[in-house]
Design a protein around this motif. Structure first.
Motif, PDB file in Angstrom:
ATOM      1  N   VAL A  22       0.852  -1.207   0.000  1.00 41.11           N
ATOM      2  CA  VAL A  22       0.000   0.000   0.000  1.00 41.11           C
ATOM      3  C   VAL A  22       0.882   1.249   0.000  1.00 41.11           C
ATOM      4  O   VAL A  22       0.634   2.209  -0.740  1.00 41.11           O
ATOM      5  CB  VAL A  22      -0.957  -0.003   1.220  1.00 41.11           C
ATOM      6  N   GLN A  23       1.919   1.224   0.818  1.00 41.77           N
ATOM      7  CA  GLN A  23       2.856   2.353   0.886  1.00 41.77           C
ATOM      8  C   GLN A  23       3.519   2.599  -0.466  1.00 41.77           C
ATOM      9  O   GLN A  23       3.633   3.742  -0.932  1.00 41.77           O
ATOM     10  CB  GLN A  23       3.909   2.053   1.958  1.00 41.77           C
ATOM     11  N   ARG A  24       3.928   1.514  -1.138  1.00 47.27           N
ATOM     12  CA  ARG A  24       4.563   1.653  -2.453  1.00 47.27           C
ATOM     13  C   ARG A  24       3.591   2.231  -3.484  1.00 47.27           C
ATOM     14  O   ARG A  24       3.960   3.098  -4.284  1.00 47.27           O
ATOM     15  CB  ARG A  24       5.082   0.280  -2.925  1.00 47.27           C
ATOM     16  N   ALA A  25       2.350   1.769  -3.445  1.00 47.03           N
ATOM     17  CA  ALA A  25       1.334   2.296  -4.366  1.00 47.03           C
ATOM     18  C   ALA A  25       1.105   3.786  -4.132  1.00 47.03           C
ATOM     19  O   ALA A  25       0.954   4.566  -5.079  1.00 47.03           O
ATOM     20  CB  ALA A  25       0.032   1.516  -4.212  1.00 47.03           C
ATOM     21  N   ASN A  26       1.107   4.206  -2.863  1.00 41.26           N
ATOM     22  CA  ASN A  26       0.924   5.627  -2.540  1.00 41.26           C
ATOM     23  C   ASN A  26       2.108   6.462  -3.025  1.00 41.26           C
ATOM     24  O   ASN A  26       1.928   7.569  -3.556  1.00 41.26           O
ATOM     25  CB  ASN A  26       0.716   5.807  -1.031  1.00 41.26           C
ATOM     26  N   ILE A  27       3.333   5.939  -2.838  1.00 40.06           N
ATOM     27  CA  ILE A  27       4.533   6.652  -3.297  1.00 40.06           C
ATOM     28  C   ILE A  27       4.490   6.859  -4.812  1.00 40.06           C
ATOM     29  O   ILE A  27       4.900   7.911  -5.334  1.00 40.06           O
ATOM     30  CB  ILE A  27       5.808   5.880  -2.885  1.00 40.06           C
ATOM     31  N   LEU A  28       3.959   5.860  -5.524  1.00 35.39           N
ATOM     32  CA  LEU A  28       3.878   5.947  -6.987  1.00 35.39           C
ATOM     33  C   LEU A  28       2.667   6.759  -7.453  1.00 35.39           C
ATOM     34  O   LEU A  28       2.422   6.882  -8.661  1.00 35.39           O
ATOM     35  CB  LEU A  28       3.812   4.537  -7.591  1.00 35.39           C
ATOM     36  N   GLY A  29       1.895   7.294  -6.496  1.00 33.33           N
ATOM     37  CA  GLY A  29       0.748   8.123  -6.863  1.00 33.33           C
ATOM     38  C   GLY A  29      -0.434   7.336  -7.402  1.00 33.33           C
ATOM     39  O   GLY A  29      -1.149   7.823  -8.286  1.00 33.33           O
ATOM     40  N   LEU A  30      -0.664   6.133  -6.839  1.00 31.18           N
ATOM     41  CA  LEU A  30      -1.693   5.254  -7.394  1.00 31.18           C
ATOM     42  C   LEU A  30      -2.936   5.049  -6.525  1.00 31.18           C
ATOM     43  O   LEU A  30      -3.701   4.110  -6.773  1.00 31.18           O
ATOM     44  CB  LEU A  30      -1.079   3.861  -7.676  1.00 31.18           C
ATOM     45  N   PRO A  31      -3.190   5.887  -5.512  1.00 31.60           N
ATOM     46  CA  PRO A  31      -4.360   5.591  -4.671  1.00 31.60           C
ATOM     47  C   PRO A  31      -5.684   5.573  -5.434  1.00 31.60           C
ATOM     48  O   PRO A  31      -6.632   4.909  -5.017  1.00 31.60           O
ATOM     49  CB  PRO A  31      -4.350   6.706  -3.608  1.00 31.60           C
TER      50      PRO A  31
END
Length: 387
Positions: free
Chosen positions: A260-269
């Protein structure tokens, strides 16, 4: 018919997954009055809470301390007094050799193993003809390890593998006897898993996904072997190309927070939706355009068969039996594991070739109904165990 106690031994686990679902399918077809199924699990009962009332009435679940020695195993098996014992393997080291020797010593005449995951290859043998290397080859750590695994193949009446890929490794790398090691492919209920635009539309509306958006679905445990990090990176790259692609990830596991953290860093929420564990995954599959599983290790994933039954083309990695279910460029795309580039290319291809994608979708259900319906597969398995 004489009364028969059939004992299923589950590997120690903290999660409910494909192996347990497969067991439930088998239990539904073992309702003969003379059969008395017993499930033995270790340290933690992950089974009872998932049973329906019929199964709770039919099946005894016993949770015991994990046996550590031959004597412990012998006691555990003797207490149950089974006529048939089935060891369910979720990985190659799930049970030690002592378990199979104990079943033999306890006088259990019908002994079976079911392997759900492809085994890792053993370390290569030491080369050279020096006395030391010859000795190591005969009684060294590698030789002892392979022998310990191989014992189950010789002491079981049959070792059942859920895919040919699983069987090939056991026979060719571990020396299991070929005549006693058989493949019975996993199967799923094609009457339960069906396409449904109505249920799919409700999930899309709930997540704010448009009816025309290209929607990937992944149902998997959030653990290292499933390669979910590859999927997230690939979705990020596809989104950067301006392709309206979104992704639902159904499942839970130890890596959830990190992913989830990686998805947020990549701007994917707003592009990747983590929906957690779901008792009923069907509405999510029915919402999808394509199913994707970027795993490193498999046997024959039920999630792929469930997706195919719901009419989804599948992107899968060429591991375990995935490529035995998904035919490349016929019912989906088969890619090498561990490659973000290949995952990205596969997603882009299906997202930008709607006609080809629709043709694959039409064929997936046809093939899974023909080759992987659980009525036939579980009947084959039942015949082996009860014959």
């Amino acid at each position: 018919h004489a009364r028969k106690r059939i004992m299923f031994v589950l590997p120690k686990t903290t999660e409910f997954g494909g192996l347990e679902k497969h067991l439930f399918d088998l239990l539904r077809r073992l309702k003969e009055p003379q059969l008395h199924p017993l499930i033995v699990c270790f340290d933690q009962d992950m089974i009872s809470s998932h049973m329906d009332p019929d199964q709770q009435a039919q099946v005894v679940v016993k949770c015991v301390k994990e046996p550590k020695s031959l004597w412990d195993w012998l006691q555990t098996i003797r207490e149950a007094q089974p006529d048939i014992i089935v060891f369910l393997y979720s990985w190659i080291e799930a049970f030690p050799w002592q378990a199979h020797v104990a079943a033999l010593l306890a006088g259990v005449r019908r002994r079976f193993s079911i392997h759900h995951l492809i085994a890792h290859l053993p370390a290569p043998p030491v080369r050279g003809w020096s006395p030391r290397n010859i000795l190591r080859g005969l009684i060294g750590k590698r030789a002892r390890y392979i022998l310990g695994v191989r014992i189950s193949g010789y002491l079981s009446n049959k070792t059942v593998c859920v895919s040919n890929a699983v069987r090939d490794v056991l026979v060719n790398a571990y020396g299991f006897p070929a005549r006693k090691t058989v493949t019975v492919h996993n199967g799923i209920s094609t009457s339960v898993f069906v396409p449904s635009k109505t249920c799919g539309a409700a999930v899309r509306a709930q997540l704010g996904v448009g009816p025309e958006d290209f929607l990937l679905v992944c149902a998997a445990r959030l653990a290292e072997g499933k390669g979910i990090d590859i999927l997230i990176e690939a979705v990020s790259r596809v989104a950067c190309q301006g392709i309206p692609c979104k992704c639902i990830i159904v499942g839970d596991g130890p890596l959830k927070e990190r992913l989830v953290q990686r998805a947020n860093i990549l701007g994917l929420p707003n592009f990747v939706f983590f929906e957690g564990f779901q008792n009923d995954v069907r509405p999510y599959l029915q919402a999808g355009s394509v199913f994707i599983l970027t795993s490193y290790l498999e046997g024959l994933p039920l999630s792929v068969l469930e997706a195919m039954a719901c009419g989804l083309p599948c992107i899968v990695t060429n591991v375990g039996g995935s490529a035995e279910a998904v035919q490349h460029q016929v019912t989906g795309l088969v890619i090498p594991p561990g490659s973000v580039d290949e995952a990205e290319n596969a997603i882009v291809y299906l997202a930008t070739h709607p006609d080809e994608c629709a043709e694959m979708a039409r064929k997936t259900r046809e093939i899974v109904v023909r080759d992987f319906d659980s009525e036939n597969r579980i009947s084959d398995l039942k015949l082996i165990i009860l014959s």
